[in-house]
Design a protein around this motif. Structure first.
Motif, PDB file in Angstrom:
ATOM      1  N   VAL A 366       0.871  -1.174   0.000  1.00  0.00           N
ATOM      2  CA  VAL A 366       0.000   0.000   0.000  1.00  0.00           C
ATOM      3  C   VAL A 366       0.904   1.218   0.000  1.00  0.00           C
ATOM      4  CG1 VAL A 366      -1.759   1.303   1.235  1.00  0.00           C
ATOM      5  CG2 VAL A 366      -1.838  -1.201   1.232  1.00  0.00           C
ATOM      6  N   VAL A 367       0.740   2.106  -0.990  1.00  0.00           N
ATOM      7  CA  VAL A 367       1.665   3.229  -1.142  1.00  0.00           C
ATOM      8  C   VAL A 367       0.914   4.554  -1.162  1.00  0.00           C
ATOM      9  CG1 VAL A 367       3.473   1.943  -2.325  1.00  0.00           C
ATOM     10  CG2 VAL A 367       1.625   2.937  -3.661  1.00  0.00           C
ATOM     11  N   ALA A 368       1.577   5.579  -0.626  1.00  0.00           N
ATOM     12  CA  ALA A 368       1.084   6.955  -0.698  1.00  0.00           C
ATOM     13  C   ALA A 368       1.766   7.631  -1.871  1.00  0.00           C
ATOM     14  CB  ALA A 368       1.398   7.694   0.602  1.00  0.00           C
ATOM     15  N   LEU A 369       0.976   8.174  -2.776  1.00  0.00           N
ATOM     16  CA  LEU A 369       1.496   8.758  -4.004  1.00  0.00           C
ATOM     17  C   LEU A 369       1.065  10.201  -4.147  1.00  0.00           C
ATOM     18  CD1 LEU A 369       0.576   5.863  -6.509  1.00  0.00           C
ATOM     19  CD2 LEU A 369       2.696   6.120  -5.208  1.00  0.00           C
ATOM     20  N   GLN A 370       1.792  10.918  -4.978  1.00  0.00           N
ATOM     21  CA  GLN A 370       1.346  12.212  -5.495  1.00  0.00           C
ATOM     22  C   GLN A 370       1.423  12.146  -7.012  1.00  0.00           C
ATOM     23  OE1 GLN A 370       3.626  15.438  -3.505  1.00  0.00           O
ATOM     24  NE2 GLN A 370       1.620  16.280  -3.061  1.00  0.00           N
ATOM     25  N   THR A 371       0.367  12.588  -7.673  1.00  0.00           N
ATOM     26  CA  THR A 371       0.354  12.590  -9.126  1.00  0.00           C
ATOM     27  C   THR A 371      -0.407  13.820  -9.605  1.00  0.00           C
ATOM     28  OG1 THR A 371      -0.053  11.194 -11.078  1.00  0.00           O
ATOM     29  CG2 THR A 371      -1.758  11.217  -9.384  1.00  0.00           C
ATOM     30  N   PRO A 372      -0.034  14.411 -10.737  1.00  0.00           N
ATOM     31  CA  PRO A 372      -0.696  15.637 -11.195  1.00  0.00           C
ATOM     32  C   PRO A 372      -2.133  15.382 -11.637  1.00  0.00           C
ATOM     33  CG  PRO A 372       1.472  15.377 -12.208  1.00  0.00           C
ATOM     34  CD  PRO A 372       1.136  14.079 -11.558  1.00  0.00           C
ATOM     35  N   ALA A 373      -3.033  16.216 -11.164  1.00  0.00           N
ATOM     36  CA  ALA A 373      -4.421  16.189 -11.610  1.00  0.00           C
ATOM     37  C   ALA A 373      -4.598  17.165 -12.760  1.00  0.00           C
ATOM     38  CB  ALA A 373      -5.353  16.536 -10.450  1.00  0.00           C
ATOM     39  N   THR A 374      -5.769  17.152 -13.353  1.00  0.00           N
ATOM     40  CA  THR A 374      -6.036  18.098 -14.445  1.00  0.00           C
ATOM     41  C   THR A 374      -6.114  19.524 -13.916  1.00  0.00           C
ATOM     42  OG1 THR A 374      -8.384  17.574 -14.168  1.00  0.00           O
ATOM     43  CG2 THR A 374      -7.200  16.426 -15.913  1.00  0.00           C
ATOM     44  N   THR A 375      -6.434  19.667 -12.625  1.00  0.00           N
ATOM     45  CA  THR A 375      -6.391  20.968 -11.963  1.00  0.00           C
ATOM     46  C   THR A 375      -5.149  20.999 -11.084  1.00  0.00           C
ATOM     47  OG1 THR A 375      -8.799  21.125 -11.926  1.00  0.00           O
ATOM     48  CG2 THR A 375      -7.595  22.532 -10.402  1.00  0.00           C
ATOM     49  N   LEU A 376      -4.192  21.854 -11.433  1.00  0.00           N
ATOM     50  CA  LEU A 376      -2.913  21.870 -10.726  1.00  0.00           C
ATOM     51  C   LEU A 376      -2.801  22.996  -9.704  1.00  0.00           C
ATOM     52  CD1 LEU A 376      -0.675  21.012 -13.778  1.00  0.00           C
ATOM     53  CD2 LEU A 376      -0.868  19.633 -11.717  1.00  0.00           C
ATOM     54  N   ALA A 377      -3.648  24.010  -9.809  1.00  0.00           N
ATOM     55  CA  ALA A 377      -3.597  25.123  -8.864  1.00  0.00           C
ATOM     56  C   ALA A 377      -3.891  24.630  -7.460  1.00  0.00           C
ATOM     57  CB  ALA A 377      -4.614  26.197  -9.265  1.00  0.00           C
ATOM     58  N   ASN A 378      -3.173  25.191  -6.478  1.00  0.00           N
ATOM     59  CA  ASN A 378      -3.342  24.831  -5.070  1.00  0.00           C
ATOM     60  C   ASN A 378      -3.084  23.352  -4.806  1.00  0.00           C
ATOM     61  OD1 ASN A 378      -3.649  27.096  -3.522  1.00  0.00           O
ATOM     62  ND2 ASN A 378      -5.867  27.093  -3.558  1.00  0.00           N
ATOM     63  N   GLY A 379      -2.270  22.726  -5.640  1.00  0.00           N
ATOM     64  CA  GLY A 379      -1.918  21.335  -5.417  1.00  0.00           C
ATOM     65  C   GLY A 379      -2.952  20.342  -5.878  1.00  0.00           C
ATOM     66  N   GLY A 380      -4.011  20.789  -6.552  1.00  0.00           N
ATOM     67  CA  GLY A 380      -5.005  19.856  -7.069  1.00  0.00           C
ATOM     68  C   GLY A 380      -6.416  20.236  -6.696  1.00  0.00           C
ATOM     69  N   PRO A 381      -7.403  19.448  -7.129  1.00  0.00           N
ATOM     70  CA  PRO A 381      -8.813  19.777  -6.896  1.00  0.00           C
ATOM     71  C   PRO A 381      -9.202  19.685  -5.431  1.00  0.00           C
ATOM     72  CG  PRO A 381      -8.605  17.605  -7.896  1.00  0.00           C
ATOM     73  CD  PRO A 381      -7.237  18.209  -7.919  1.00  0.00           C
ATOM     74  N   GLU A 382     -10.212  20.443  -5.046  1.00  0.00           N
ATOM     75  CA  GLU A 382     -10.720  20.440  -3.672  1.00  0.00           C
ATOM     76  C   GLU A 382     -11.252  19.056  -3.293  1.00  0.00           C
ATOM     77  OE1 GLU A 382     -12.032  22.371  -0.030  1.00  0.00           O
ATOM     78  OE2 GLU A 382     -10.933  23.281  -1.684  1.00  0.00           O
ATOM     79  N   VAL A 383     -12.029  18.471  -4.179  1.00  0.00           N
ATOM     80  CA  VAL A 383     -12.579  17.123  -3.962  1.00  0.00           C
ATOM     81  C   VAL A 383     -12.258  16.295  -5.206  1.00  0.00           C
ATOM     82  CG1 VAL A 383     -14.630  15.748  -3.438  1.00  0.00           C
ATOM     83  CG2 VAL A 383     -14.445  18.087  -2.554  1.00  0.00           C
ATOM     84  N   PRO A 384     -11.134  15.588  -5.220  1.00  0.00           N
ATOM     85  CA  PRO A 384     -10.728  14.870  -6.428  1.00  0.00           C
ATOM     86  C   PRO A 384     -11.656  13.697  -6.755  1.00  0.00           C
ATOM     87  CG  PRO A 384      -9.247  14.369  -4.611  1.00  0.00           C
ATOM     88  CD  PRO A 384     -10.146  15.453  -4.131  1.00  0.00           C
ATOM     89  N   VAL A 385     -11.844  13.477  -8.053  1.00  0.00           N
ATOM     90  CA  VAL A 385     -12.623  12.351  -8.569  1.00  0.00           C
ATOM     91  C   VAL A 385     -11.790  11.679  -9.653  1.00  0.00           C
ATOM     92  CG1 VAL A 385     -14.868  13.387  -8.027  1.00  0.00           C
ATOM     93  CG2 VAL A 385     -13.789  13.848 -10.239  1.00  0.00           C
ATOM     94  N   PRO A 386     -12.105  10.430 -10.030  1.00  0.00           N
ATOM     95  CA  PRO A 386     -11.283   9.705 -11.002  1.00  0.00           C
ATOM     96  C   PRO A 386     -11.028  10.445 -12.308  1.00  0.00           C
ATOM     97  CG  PRO A 386     -12.771   8.184  -9.929  1.00  0.00           C
ATOM     98  CD  PRO A 386     -13.144   9.550  -9.429  1.00  0.00           C
ATOM     99  N   THR A 387     -11.990  11.221 -12.790  1.00  0.00           N
ATOM    100  CA  THR A 387     -11.783  11.927 -14.063  1.00  0.00           C
ATOM    101  C   THR A 387     -10.729  13.026 -13.958  1.00  0.00           C
ATOM    102  OG1 THR A 387     -13.680  13.341 -13.524  1.00  0.00           O
ATOM    103  CG2 THR A 387     -14.081  11.444 -14.956  1.00  0.00           C
ATOM    104  N   ASP A 388     -10.331  13.380 -12.724  1.00  0.00           N
ATOM    105  CA  ASP A 388      -9.266  14.382 -12.551  1.00  0.00           C
ATOM    106  C   ASP A 388      -7.880  13.807 -12.847  1.00  0.00           C
ATOM    107  OD1 ASP A 388     -10.937  16.503 -11.688  1.00  0.00           O
ATOM    108  OD2 ASP A 388     -10.995  15.659  -9.668  1.00  0.00           O
ATOM    109  N   PHE A 389      -7.779  12.472 -13.010  1.00  0.00           N
ATOM    110  CA  PHE A 389      -6.483  11.816 -13.188  1.00  0.00           C
ATOM    111  C   PHE A 389      -6.521  10.885 -14.409  1.00  0.00           C
ATOM    112  CE2 PHE A 389      -7.302  12.580  -8.700  1.00  0.00           C
ATOM    113  CZ  PHE A 389      -6.189  13.303  -8.302  1.00  0.00           C
ATOM    114  N   PRO A 390      -6.516  11.440 -15.609  1.00  0.00           N
ATOM    115  CA  PRO A 390      -6.640  10.597 -16.796  1.00  0.00           C
ATOM    116  C   PRO A 390      -5.497   9.616 -16.999  1.00  0.00           C
ATOM    117  CG  PRO A 390      -6.176  12.893 -17.392  1.00  0.00           C
ATOM    118  CD  PRO A 390      -6.482  12.884 -15.934  1.00  0.00           C
TER     119      PRO A 390
END
Length: 445
Positions: A366-390
């Motif tokens: 089990v790993v903790a990751l960081q990956t870029p979302a489609t919204t990059l401002a402020n480190g990513g979306p407020e409430v991330p959903v699968p479509t934010d990470f194509p």
């Protein structure tokens, strides 16, 4: 209280009495009561998978590029007030097919293994930490000179990457670019940065290096005795520049499509702290541009320690099955994982170019990751959903084939990269000490 010999029974008894007297204070009692917990850990609401990836499906990733760095502080063995820091950033290239071959053949011929694991590039550097300077120059000016020289051709060759990220080198000539400015190190007046490695202040003609814009020295303990955070900050910059060197070369050669078959792994978070945001905003623009062009970068940072890692250890039900992905909202991260209050109106993140998620790669990993979302401002979306990470499903499928039993939740590329850059083992430390001694004999230290 009479003096007691350190380590003796009397000293220990006196120490216990002092601690008991201190803890009787009502303020401290209140703090201790806040620490006390009688009930079992509460599972926060929302601790469950957000996405399940079919890891049985074959990935399209072919190559793995892993970036890591090591740092060792070595004092002068004769005069301990003098010290240098050695930094060893590097990138390794591994083919997914080779890694799967390694996993299937544990008794492979060492010569074949060497061929598979031998593709790596190291870009070593060093910084003086205390008592080591150029002639009569101040420590700060010495550090400025060394940082600038380190990035130049023939040393690390990373100035091109810094210019590429700061001045949006992916855009065609003549295209509008975001302006960058800094305060003069001498007269303190603001001026716009020209796209050069060396330039003068337009107000007072004081000479500057482009590396001054990184602000690595602004938080040092003292101008004449900078703390180790300067070396750690520079190491972080070197790691990021190593990470984006290959994407830059592919972009300049108009071969961005090749990125679809490469996974880039960074040991640690996708962030640059403190003044690093001056590079991060360029990274965000570049990642946005790649996505808009249809050539997104498969990029992930692996956090081996930290609060997210500890949370996943305590609440494995967030990712119960291999392929499960946990995408916590920003409020959840702040309040449930980090134990801090969250104010969405006042939140600001200028240092991250990735969003935190948790992933189960196997029954044991089990790993903790960081990956870029489609919204990059402020480190990513407020409430991330699968479509934010194509790109996420492809990343998870690839990582699931890279697990290692070397240590808990280990990944083969990181195990290999860490071995290449590590300066912490005894043999490396002795080599660095011998190097310092050779400098002394030559009068350089």
């Amino acid at each position: 209280m009479p003096y007691q010999k350190r380590g003796g029974a009397g000293f220990e008894a006196a120490s216990k009495i002092a601690h008991m007297e201190m803890i009787q204070h009502p303020v401290l009692q209140s703090v201790v009561q806040s620490l006390r917990v009688d009930d079992a850990p509460r599972t926060p609401a929302g601790t469950e998978p957000t996405l399940r990836v079919d890891i049985a499906q074959a990935p399209v990733i072919e190559d793995i590029v892993t970036v890591d760095a090591g740092l060792q502080v070595v004092p002068n063995p004769v005069r301990r007030e003098k010290a240098m820091s050695f930094i060893n950033p590097g990138a390794s290239l591994l083919r997914l097919a080779d890694l799967e071959r390694l996993a299937a053949d544990p008794i492979m011929d060492p010569r074949d293994m060497s061929d598979i694991l031998g593709r790596h590039t190291l870009r070593p550097a060093y910084l003086p930490l205390r008592g080591v300077r150029m002639g009569s120059r101040s420590m700060k000016d010495t550090l400025r000179e060394v940082i600038n020289a380190t990035l130049c051709r023939g040393i690390t060759d990373l100035y091109d990457v810094l210019e590429f990220l700061l001045f949006e080198g992916w855009l065609p000539q003549g295209a509008p670019r975001a302006k960058r400015s800094m305060k003069c190190l001498d007269c303190r007046q603001e001026f716009d940065l020209p796209p050069k490695q060396i330039f003068g202040c337009p107000h007072c003609a004081h000479a500057h290096y482009l590396s001054d814009y990184l602000g690595l020295l602004s938080d040092s303990d003292s101008e004449e005795s900078p703390g180790e955070e300067v070396a750690h900050g520079f190491m972080g910059v070197l790691e990021v520049l190593c990470l984006f060197r290959l994407p830059m070369l592919l972009t300049k050669a108009n071969r961005d499509a090749r990125l679809a078959n490469i996974l880039f792994i960074k040991d640690g978070s996708l962030m640059l702290r403190a003044a690093g945001f001056r590079v991060v905003d360029g990274i965000r623009r570049y990642l946005d541009w790649l996505r808009a062009k249809g050539s997104p970068m498969h990029l992930v940072g692996v956090e081996k320690t930290g609060q997210m890692t500890e949370f996943l250890e305590d609440f494995s039900q967030a990712v119960p099955q291999p392929g499960d992905v946990f995408m916590p909202p920003r409020r959840f991260i702040k309040e449930e994982i980090q134990g801090r209050s969250y104010d969405p109106e006042g939140y600001r993140d200028r240092v991250s170019y990735g969003t935190r998620i948790g992933v189960r790669l196997s029954e044991t990993h089990v790993v903790a990751l960081q990956t870029p979302a489609t919204t990059l401002a402020n480190g990513g979306p407020e409430v991330p959903v699968p479509t934010d990470f194509p790109e996420l499903e492809e990343i998870v499928r690839t990582l699931s084939r890279l697990t290692s039993a070397r240590y808990p939740n280990a990944l083969l590329p990181l195990v290999h990269a860490n071995r290449q850059v590590s300066l912490a083992n005894g043999r490396s430390s002795r080599i660095l000490e011998e190097y310092v001694m050779s400098l002394m004999r030559g009068g350089g230290a």
